[in-house]
Design an enzyme around this catalytic site. Structure first.
Site, PDB file in Angstrom:
ATOM      1  N   VAL A  93       0.832  -1.210   0.000  1.00 31.20           N
ATOM      2  CA  VAL A  93       0.000   0.000   0.000  1.00 31.20           C
ATOM      3  C   VAL A  93       0.864   1.255   0.000  1.00 31.20           C
ATOM      4  CG1 VAL A  93      -1.846   1.237   1.168  1.00 31.20           C
ATOM      5  CG2 VAL A  93      -1.822  -1.242   1.179  1.00 31.20           C
ATOM      6  N   CYS A  94       1.937   1.224   0.821  1.00 31.62           N
ATOM      7  CA  CYS A  94       2.818   2.388   0.942  1.00 31.62           C
ATOM      8  C   CYS A  94       3.429   2.781  -0.394  1.00 31.62           C
ATOM      9  CB  CYS A  94       3.965   2.095   1.894  1.00 31.62           C
ATOM     10  SG  CYS A  94       3.429   1.418   3.445  1.00 31.62           S
ATOM     11  N   SER A  95       3.743   1.786  -1.219  1.00 36.59           N
ATOM     12  CA  SER A  95       4.430   2.067  -2.471  1.00 36.59           C
ATOM     13  C   SER A  95       3.537   2.796  -3.464  1.00 36.59           C
ATOM     14  CB  SER A  95       4.949   0.753  -3.090  1.00 36.59           C
ATOM     15  OG  SER A  95       5.893   0.173  -2.218  1.00 36.59           O
TER      16      SER A  95
END
Lengths: 202, 188
Positions: A93-95
């Site tokens: 998700v962070c990417s």
């Protein structure tokens, strides 16, 4: 007979877990293909921050990937600040979250806001990871050592050593105006954040 | 003992089976595009371009075209951001040729994106073809949770059925080559 039964149950449990890990993928970008570690579905939120809207935001000073130190207080009286804590580099998700913010620059500027991206990863990791996203217009800060100290100050350092996926909106006077400690497995939507920014004095 | 065992086994089997159904496999060339409803775009020009009814969900086979190029993207995906100018160029090339512009249309589907996010992507890259939302990942799931950007080229038959001519992850590379490939495959 009993052994065989427990073997079957064991086998089924493994199958179940396998099916979960497959499900963990969230519209992964082709860019990061093969480079993203999939942690599976994590416990949504592990901490409860002591900070509340209306409180003064704790100051901090952290090294950024461009080399200089960035502190919250340097924006006092000049800019509204959005702090985006994400749990870890090289995760699904962070990417995606910061590349999204990267094309929303004009929306931040319109509201006289700067964005600070923070993770507990070290500088070389953050450097390599954000390179994959293209050029980011906002500072990316490393809360690596002492480990997660700023995340802890903000009450969002998880017991597993990473930070929550959290957004803090801080106005020009240094007062917290919005907190979103989000389910770590999903991306907060941009619209909510921009709406909060629009409420602030420019 | 036996009863609890069977009970447990059937529960696990049930959960496992329902999960494997939830993730579909990605439709390949020669197959149909999933018969799934797509949320309409917001603006009138885009609705007219697709030839669909206003404010009503539609199916891919209802688009007024012989060929629809479907791009699965996300505003958040850096590779989709980089690909945007190439897809714009492809669109412009199609619009330039009279014979193509009414026959080949492009539709972008924003996997997991809200209207606000899709609108930002559209204005940031000045995209002239319709982008629609798949905010609940329904379409994304139905096509096997592909990585983005993912491109389908779909032939629309006169009875509204569909046939996939191209199904591939990643860049379209050179837009004019891509267009030639479509024209050849479709026999336009």
């Amino acid at each position: 007979m009993k052994n065989r039964a427990s073997f079957i149950i064991y086998f089924l449990i493994i199958l179940l877990f396998l099916s979960f890990t497959v499900l963990g993928a969230l519209a992964a970008s082709e860019q990061f293909k093969g480079k993203i570690f999939n942690p599976g579905v994590l416990k949504p939120i592990l901490t409860k921050t002591h900070l509340k809207k209306g409180m003064k935001a704790p100051d901090f000073s952290l090294p950024s990937i461009s080399g200089e130190k960035v502190s919250l207080s340097q924006f006092r009286g000049k800019k509204n600040v959005v702090i985006s804590f994400v749990p870890a580099a090289w995760t699904p998700v962070c990417s995606d979250q910061w590349p999204g913010y990267n094309i929303a620059k004009s929306l931040f500027e319109k509201n006289n806001a700067i964005l600070l991206g923070i993770t507990v990863d070290n500088i070389p990791t953050l450097y390599a990871w954000t390179k994959e996203m293209g050029d980011l217009w906002f500072p990316v800060l490393s809360d690596f050592y002492p480990h997660g100290a700023v995340a802890k100050k903000y009450g969002i350092l998880r017991t597993d050593g990473v930070s929550e996926r959290a957004l803090f909106v801080i106005d020009k006077k240094g007062i917290i105006r919005y907190i979103d400690v989000h389910d770590i497995n999903s991306r907060p939507n941009l619209e909510m954040l921009i709406k909060e920014l629009e409420k602030l004095e420019k | 003992m036996n009863k609890t065992l069977y009970f447990l086994i059937s529960i696990f089997v049930l959960i496992f089976v329902s999960y494997s159904f939830a993730i579909q496999k990605t439709p390949a060339e020669g197959e149909q595009f999933p018969d799934i409803s797509i949320k309409p775009p917001e603006n009138k020009d885009d609705i007219d371009y697709l030839g669909i009814k206003e404010k009503k969900s539609f199916k891919l086979g209802q688009i007024k075209a012989d060929i629809v190029i479907v791009e699965i993207f996300s505003m958040y995906c850096p590779y989709c951001q980089k690909e945007a100018p190439a897809v714009n160029e492809l669109f412009n090339k199609i619009q330039e040729i009279n014979n193509y512009k009414n026959h080949i249309k492009i539709l972008g589907i924003g996997a997991g994106n809200t209207q606000f996010e899709v609108n930002l992507f559209k204005s940031q890259y000045d995209i002239k073809f319709p982008l629609v939302i798949d905010d609940d990942f329904k379409i994304h799931k139905a096509i096997g949770e592909v990585r983005t950007p993912y491109f389908f080229v779909v032939k629309i038959n006169s009875d509204g059925s569909t046939k996939i001519l191209y199904s591939k992850v990643g860049s379209i590379q050179e837009p004019s080559d891509f267009l030639n490939m479509i024209v050849n495959k479709a026999g336009l």
